[in-house]
Design a protein around this motif. Structure first.
Motif, PDB file in Angstrom:
ATOM      1  N   ARG A   1     -12.270  -4.708  -2.365  1.00 23.07           N
ATOM      2  CA  ARG A   1     -11.464  -5.289  -1.297  1.00 23.07           C
ATOM      3  C   ARG A   1     -10.398  -6.187  -1.916  1.00 23.07           C
ATOM      4  N   THR A   2      -9.201  -6.187  -1.359  1.00 16.65           N
ATOM      5  CA  THR A   2      -8.116  -7.036  -1.839  1.00 16.65           C
ATOM      6  C   THR A   2      -7.591  -7.869  -0.670  1.00 16.65           C
TER       7      THR A   2
ATOM      8  N   LEU B   1      -1.232  -1.111  -4.330  1.00 17.04           N
ATOM      9  CA  LEU B   1      -2.415  -0.253  -4.258  1.00 17.04           C
ATOM     10  C   LEU B   1      -1.926   1.149  -3.924  1.00 17.04           C
TER      11      LEU B   1
ATOM     12  N   VAL C   1       0.873  -1.184   0.000  1.00 20.12           N
ATOM     13  CA  VAL C   1       0.000   0.000   0.000  1.00 20.12           C
ATOM     14  C   VAL C   1       0.904   1.227   0.000  1.00 20.12           C
TER      15      VAL C   1
ATOM     16  N   GLY D   1      -8.807   3.021  -8.840  1.00 17.90           N
ATOM     17  CA  GLY D   1      -9.378   2.540  -7.585  1.00 17.90           C
ATOM     18  C   GLY D   1      -8.341   2.040  -6.602  1.00 17.90           C
ATOM     19  N   GLY D   2      -7.108   2.544  -6.679  1.00 19.96           N
ATOM     20  CA  GLY D   2      -6.027   2.035  -5.843  1.00 19.96           C
ATOM     21  C   GLY D   2      -5.938   2.606  -4.446  1.00 19.96           C
ATOM     22  N   LYS D   3      -6.730   3.625  -4.161  1.00 15.56           N
ATOM     23  CA  LYS D   3      -6.599   4.264  -2.839  1.00 15.56           C
ATOM     24  C   LYS D   3      -7.206   3.383  -1.751  1.00 15.56           C
ATOM     25  N   VAL D   4      -6.371   3.008  -0.783  1.00 11.25           N
ATOM     26  CA  VAL D   4      -6.834   2.188   0.344  1.00 11.25           C
ATOM     27  C   VAL D   4      -7.442   3.114   1.390  1.00 11.25           C
TER      28      VAL D   4
ATOM     29  N   ALA E   1      -2.255   5.455  -3.725  1.00  6.78           N
ATOM     30  CA  ALA E   1      -3.152   6.599  -3.526  1.00  6.78           C
ATOM     31  C   ALA E   1      -2.829   7.744  -4.485  1.00  6.78           C
TER      32      ALA E   1
ATOM     33  N   THR F   1     -10.349  -0.763  -0.537  1.00  8.61           N
ATOM     34  CA  THR F   1     -10.148   0.438  -1.350  1.00  8.61           C
ATOM     35  C   THR F   1     -11.493   1.136  -1.523  1.00  8.61           C
ATOM     36  N   GLU F   2     -11.458   2.274  -2.222  1.00 10.79           N
ATOM     37  CA  GLU F   2     -12.696   3.018  -2.444  1.00 10.79           C
ATOM     38  C   GLU F   2     -13.714   2.201  -3.231  1.00 10.79           C
TER      39      GLU F   2
END
Lengths: 422, 106
Positions: free
Chosen positions: A267-268, A216, A181, A248-251, A218, A263-264
């Motif tokens: 889920r990963t 992921l 992250v 959509g990478g922002k946790v 931001a 993430t927004e």
């Protein structure tokens, strides 16, 4: 202790009787001014040593007996370096004549010009330099607190956290997913998360080739992006997936109990999660009143003096440095310019605007290095890029050049650590 | 148009306030920038975003060149009935991108 008024008057009186040429500058005839430097990293240690060499009495406040370098610590994560290779003592610093205070600074009285230390004592100063580095923010990413860092290491301050991440990678089964992250700007070592992904990939490719790495992020762009991504295609095809902000990478939350990153937009699940949270200047910066609402420290780019508290200078990762990244190289360069400015100010002279250089090497794999360099000067109250100077490694360079840059990277680390701690 | 990402809770109670997020990849070219040849790059933006719940509008926005690339909207609404939430992005070329999400309201 500061000289009392009687002694000061007496010395000044003596000076007044000397011939004018000897008397100027007047302050030189007094007891040498004292400088306190807080923080024994690349910035603080450099600053202390340069000021000591310039003839000032310097105390370096640092609670640790050894410094553990973040620079090159991704090699520990990869398994090609030991933590001991990252560690440096302060014997050389002490031998030179810098006074070491093995304590933490807990507060600053800027009016009385004294630093409060963790044992309750105080140190007076004529000028104070803070080089506190970063603190990780455990209040910025829901679910990510101190306890979570024991499950999902940040490894963004080198030491036990670095070893924890390494152990997790060693314990992972082939076919696992490593999730990194990456935070929004600004943060320590802008290319760091991507170098780490590269070196983890180097380890996995050789040992656990069915594994994957997901970053992921931001943000939508990162340092040396094209060079990294080309190298990933070249060295680790299909292994590293980068998910930027607009993908959509922002946790927005982490769930350590389920090894899940939220993430927004989804889920990963991770087998190993390396969460690099948002950061701010080290705690003493805020305690001294030198950090602004961003958590970082605005400074005058010529003198490195705080824009918020006079008499306090700051260098390294803690400062708002305009175009200059938060790197060991930058901290070292800033520390020299700052030491020069502090020396000039203590002699009653006007500091000249500095020109600063930064170079960040990143290793992408064995014998594969890339770099970015920049030149900076004060402009509009910030350290600003000198246009046309610096740049990154060529995108289409032959492999021999990448091999050369890996050698340069290693040489740089040996040089800077020898200079700062040797 | 580019990839769209939407986040709608799959389930909600009737009357519950829910968060909805939508992001579309788009350059949002302002029309004020010059390209490498010195000529203006033609304007190409998403100019309208419309969200309907079972056909009824629950959110819309007009967009202008000042909006950055990859426009991202997050808003709240009150869950009323099960059905489909439809997201539409309209661009300067007259194209529309449509995404849908199902929601169960109990």
């Amino acid at each position: 202790m500061r000289p009392g008024p009687d002694r000061r008057t007496l010395i000044t009186g003596l000076v007044a009787t000397l011939p004018a040429a000897l008397a100027a500058p007047r302050v030189l005839a007094q007891a040498p001014p004292r400088v306190v430097v807080v923080g024994g990293g690349f910035g603080g240690t450099t600053c202390a040593r340069v000021l000591q060499r310039a003839g000032f009495g310097v105390t370096l406040v640092e609670p640790s007996a050894t410094y553990t370098s973040c620079a090159f610590s991704n090699g520990v994560v990869e398994g090609t370096r030991s933590l001991a290779q990252q560690q440096f003592g302060y014997e050389g610093v002490a031998r030179q004549g810098v006074v070491l205070a093995r304590l933490s600074a807990v507060g600053v009285d800027a009016t009385a010009r004294s630093v409060r230390l963790s044992d309750g004592s105080s140190l007076g100063y004529d000028r104070l330099v803070l080089a506190p580095g970063i603190d990780l923010r455990f209040d910025a990413l829901p679910g990510y607190d101190q306890a979570a860092a024991g499950v999902m290491p940040h490894a963004w301050k080198a030491g036990e956290q670095t070893l924890l991440l390494r152990r997790q990678l060693e314990a992972m089964e082939d076919g696992g997913t490593v999730v990194i992250v990456a935070p929004a700007n600004p943060f320590r070592c802008p290319p760091g998360p991507y170098e780490r992904a590269s070196l983890i990939a180097a380890y996995l490719k050789a040992n656990k080739p069915r594994s994957k790495i997901v970053i992921l992020d931001a943000k939508d762009a990162f340092s040396k992006q094209k060079l990294f991504q080309n190298a990933w295609d070249d060295l680790y095809p299909g292994m590293i997936e980068w998910v930027g902000l607009s993908q959509g990478g922002k946790v927005v939350e982490v769930v350590p109990g389920e090894m899940t990153l939220v993430t927004e937009f989804g889920r990963t699940k991770a087998t190993v999660a390396n969460v690099i949270p948002p950061q701010r200047a080290g705690a003493i910066a805020a305690a001294a009143g030198t950090a602004d609402r961003s958590g970082w420290c605005p400074i005058d780019p010529v003198t490195f003096e705080s824009k918020l508290v006079p008499g306090i200078h700051l260098v390294g990762d803690a400062i708002i440095a305009g175009g200059m990244p938060k790197s060991a190289f930058a901290a070292n360069a800033q520390a020299k310019a700052c030491a020069d400015a502090v020396a000039m100010l203590l002699r009653g002279q006007a500091p000249a605007p500095p020109k600063l250089i930064n170079t960040c090497y990143s290793l992408v794999g064995p014998g594969y290095g890339i770099s970015v360099a920049g030149v900076y000067r004060p402009a509009n109250g910030l350290l600003t890029d000198v246009e046309g100077a610096g740049g990154t490694s060529p995108v289409d360079a032959p492999r021999e050049q990448r091999a050369q840059e890996a050698i340069y990277a290693d040489a740089w680390f040996r040089t800077i650590t020898a200079e700062v701690f040797g | 148009m580019g990839r769209a990402l939407i986040n709608v809770p799959p389930k909600a109670r009737k009357g519950q306030v829910i968060d909805i997020k939508a992001l579309v990849s788009h350059p949002m070219e302002t029309g004020y920038r010059t390209g490498p040849d010195g000529a203006l790059v033609p304007r190409d933006i998403i100019n309208r975003f419309l969200v309907t719940w079972n056909g009824q509008e629950i959110f819309s926005a007009d967009l202008f060149p000042a909006i950055a690339a990859n426009p991202y909207f997050a808003f709240t609404t009150i869950a009323q009935e099960s059905g489909t939430i439809t997201f539409r992005w309209f661009d300067d070329k007259g194209n529309a991108q449509v995404e849908t999400a199902a929601i169960v309201v109990e």
